[in-house]
Design a protein around this motif. Sequence first.
Motif, mmCIF file in Angstrom:
data_model
loop_
_atom_site.group_PDB
_atom_site.id
_atom_site.type_symbol
_atom_site.label_atom_id
_atom_site.label_comp_id
_atom_site.label_asym_id
_atom_site.label_seq_id
_atom_site.Cartn_x
_atom_site.Cartn_y
_atom_site.Cartn_z
ATOM 1 N N HIS A 197 -4.369 57.342 -7.152
ATOM 2 C CA HIS A 197 -3.255 57.159 -6.572
ATOM 3 C C HIS A 197 -2.314 56.696 -7.180
ATOM 4 O O HIS A 197 -1.348 56.904 -6.839
ATOM 5 C CB HIS A 197 -3.055 56.299 -5.060
ATOM 6 C CG HIS A 197 -3.967 56.835 -4.436
ATOM 7 N ND1 HIS A 197 -5.843 56.613 -4.342
ATOM 8 C CD2 HIS A 197 -4.063 57.263 -2.729
ATOM 9 C CE1 HIS A 197 -6.144 57.712 -3.266
ATOM 10 N NE2 HIS A 197 -5.072 58.178 -2.032
ATOM 11 N N PHE A 198 -1.885 56.078 -8.824
ATOM 12 C CA PHE A 198 -1.371 55.686 -9.321
ATOM 13 C C PHE A 198 -1.098 56.893 -10.923
ATOM 14 O O PHE A 198 -2.557 56.695 -10.896
ATOM 15 C CB PHE A 198 -0.608 54.174 -9.333
ATOM 16 C CG PHE A 198 -0.361 53.644 -7.662
ATOM 17 C CD1 PHE A 198 1.057 53.791 -7.407
ATOM 18 C CD2 PHE A 198 -1.532 52.925 -7.126
ATOM 19 C CE1 PHE A 198 0.661 52.911 -6.389
ATOM 20 C CE2 PHE A 198 -1.685 53.231 -5.256
ATOM 21 C CZ PHE A 198 0.212 52.648 -5.804
ATOM 22 N N PRO A 199 0.127 56.223 -11.239
ATOM 23 C CA PRO A 199 0.275 56.996 -12.899
ATOM 24 C C PRO A 199 -0.605 55.669 -14.012
ATOM 25 O O PRO A 199 0.273 55.189 -14.106
ATOM 26 C CB PRO A 199 1.299 57.053 -12.934
ATOM 27 C CG PRO A 199 2.286 56.192 -12.100
ATOM 28 C CD PRO A 199 1.702 55.776 -10.789
ATOM 29 N N ILE A 200 -2.136 56.221 -13.761
ATOM 30 C CA ILE A 200 -2.591 55.369 -14.984
ATOM 31 C C ILE A 200 -3.113 56.139 -16.189
ATOM 32 O O ILE A 200 -3.454 56.901 -16.356
ATOM 33 C CB ILE A 200 -4.332 54.516 -14.889
ATOM 34 C CG1 ILE A 200 -3.909 53.640 -12.510
ATOM 35 C CG2 ILE A 200 -5.045 53.557 -15.237
ATOM 36 C CD1 ILE A 200 -3.401 52.818 -12.831
ATOM 37 N N PRO A 201 -3.171 55.647 -17.636
ATOM 38 C CA PRO A 201 -2.527 56.181 -18.634
ATOM 39 C C PRO A 201 -3.799 56.363 -19.046
ATOM 40 O O PRO A 201 -5.156 55.264 -18.792
ATOM 41 C CB PRO A 201 -1.855 54.858 -19.490
ATOM 42 C CG PRO A 201 -1.597 54.473 -18.907
ATOM 43 C CD PRO A 201 -1.744 54.279 -17.556
ATOM 44 N N GLU A 202 -4.639 58.153 -18.713
ATOM 45 C CA GLU A 202 -5.834 57.971 -19.276
ATOM 46 C C GLU A 202 -6.338 57.447 -20.239
ATOM 47 O O GLU A 202 -7.792 57.243 -20.130
ATOM 48 C CB GLU A 202 -5.907 59.669 -19.273
ATOM 49 C CG GLU A 202 -5.035 60.802 -18.337
ATOM 50 C CD GLU A 202 -5.450 61.632 -18.672
ATOM 51 O OE1 GLU A 202 -6.408 62.032 -19.551
ATOM 52 O OE2 GLU A 202 -5.046 63.090 -17.653
ATOM 53 N N ASP A 203 -5.656 57.275 -21.300
ATOM 54 C CA ASP A 203 -6.733 56.253 -22.135
ATOM 55 C C ASP A 203 -6.988 54.737 -22.181
ATOM 56 O O ASP A 203 -7.124 54.083 -22.985
ATOM 57 C CB ASP A 203 -6.328 56.507 -23.515
ATOM 58 C CG ASP A 203 -4.548 56.145 -23.353
ATOM 59 O OD1 ASP A 203 -4.227 56.262 -22.930
ATOM 60 O OD2 ASP A 203 -4.207 56.465 -25.144
#
Length: 396
Positions: A133-139
């Motif tokens: 649901h939110f923009p969490i950095p993939e790395d």
Amino acid sequence: MINQVRQNFNNTFTEEAYQQMMAWLEEQYNHAPKFHVAESPIFIPAKVRGRLFQACEDCLEVVLSPGFAERSRAAIPPGEFVPKQNERPLFLQFDFGMCLDEEGEVTPQLIEAQGFPSLYFFQYLLDQSFRKHFPIPEDFTCRFGGIDQENYLALLRRAILGEHEPENVILLEVDPAGQTTRIDFIVCCAELGIAETCISEVELEDGKLYYQRDGKRTQVHRIFNRVIFDELKARPDLKRTFNMIEEAEVEWAGHPNWFFLLSKFTLPFIDSPYVPDTRFLHEVKELPQDLEEYVLKPLYSFAGAGVDLHPTAEKIAAIEQPEHYILQKKVTYADIIQTPDGPARTEVRMMYVWPDGEEKPILLNNLVRLSKGEMIGVRYNKGKTWVGGSLGYFEP
């Protein structure tokens, strides 16, 4: 703690997305969390991650030292010793308040050690919900050692089930349906195939334990223990034949004695820049001149119960059992998490598991609590937003 990532999260946050996340959490296992889930995770920079890792190693050096359990035996209150104690804790947690050092840099300070399972399963679910649901950095990751979701559950399955079939393993609790953290039980039982069981529903007969599973009397071979003695003693209405202190033909996945052995009782033994000055009250011959800079904590309590943030010489003199308390230098949590309605302070719990066959405990996951009150905890944050249970994502 990472300005660009924090600003991006705050700028894209919407209440609608948060409500969708909460609805999604409820839908996965048909149960809504009974505690407030924070509107945001926190983002932990590499330097702070390194300090947390070192702080954990300092704590583990004491816990892993020969004879630790024997030296800590005095921590077990009379009448609460449980037979068949494991040689080492299956679960370990270290809680750190995030503070600022003299150079103004974020640094952890140990608040408490715990040899009792925390929300390992809910944190697994919470990671999925934030990412969805939110923009969490993939790395960025909340787990450690490169472990993915599948292997995370596999490791917990191995730790909790041991060599037994799920039907012979139970999650044991005091009135599990009434517990605030029941969402964790539900996820655990669904993923492992075990049953949440109230201690009043367990029958002790001829040294063996039984419970009802799908209408069938079934023997219990292993217990995933979530019972805390304080709660058990507070429920005399729950009629039972098993109180945990009896001899029984059963294994423990998280032996109850470790709740006491690895606890606030451990803090005075740890020498580390990440551990505030902590002393057993009965060993304090002369009270500090700056007593207002200390906090008084009972050894045998949880969830902040009985903590005195403003101890005085008069209060301390009135304590009948000073051996049951510690006096700890106050930790000043820093207001470092920027939120739309003011900064929050935070505490990070580093969560380990130590299954048989492993030389050392395995760092698995973390749990974060955000607060805008005098202490971390629900009672200090009523009516506030961007507080409560959360998760930390670590910079690679």
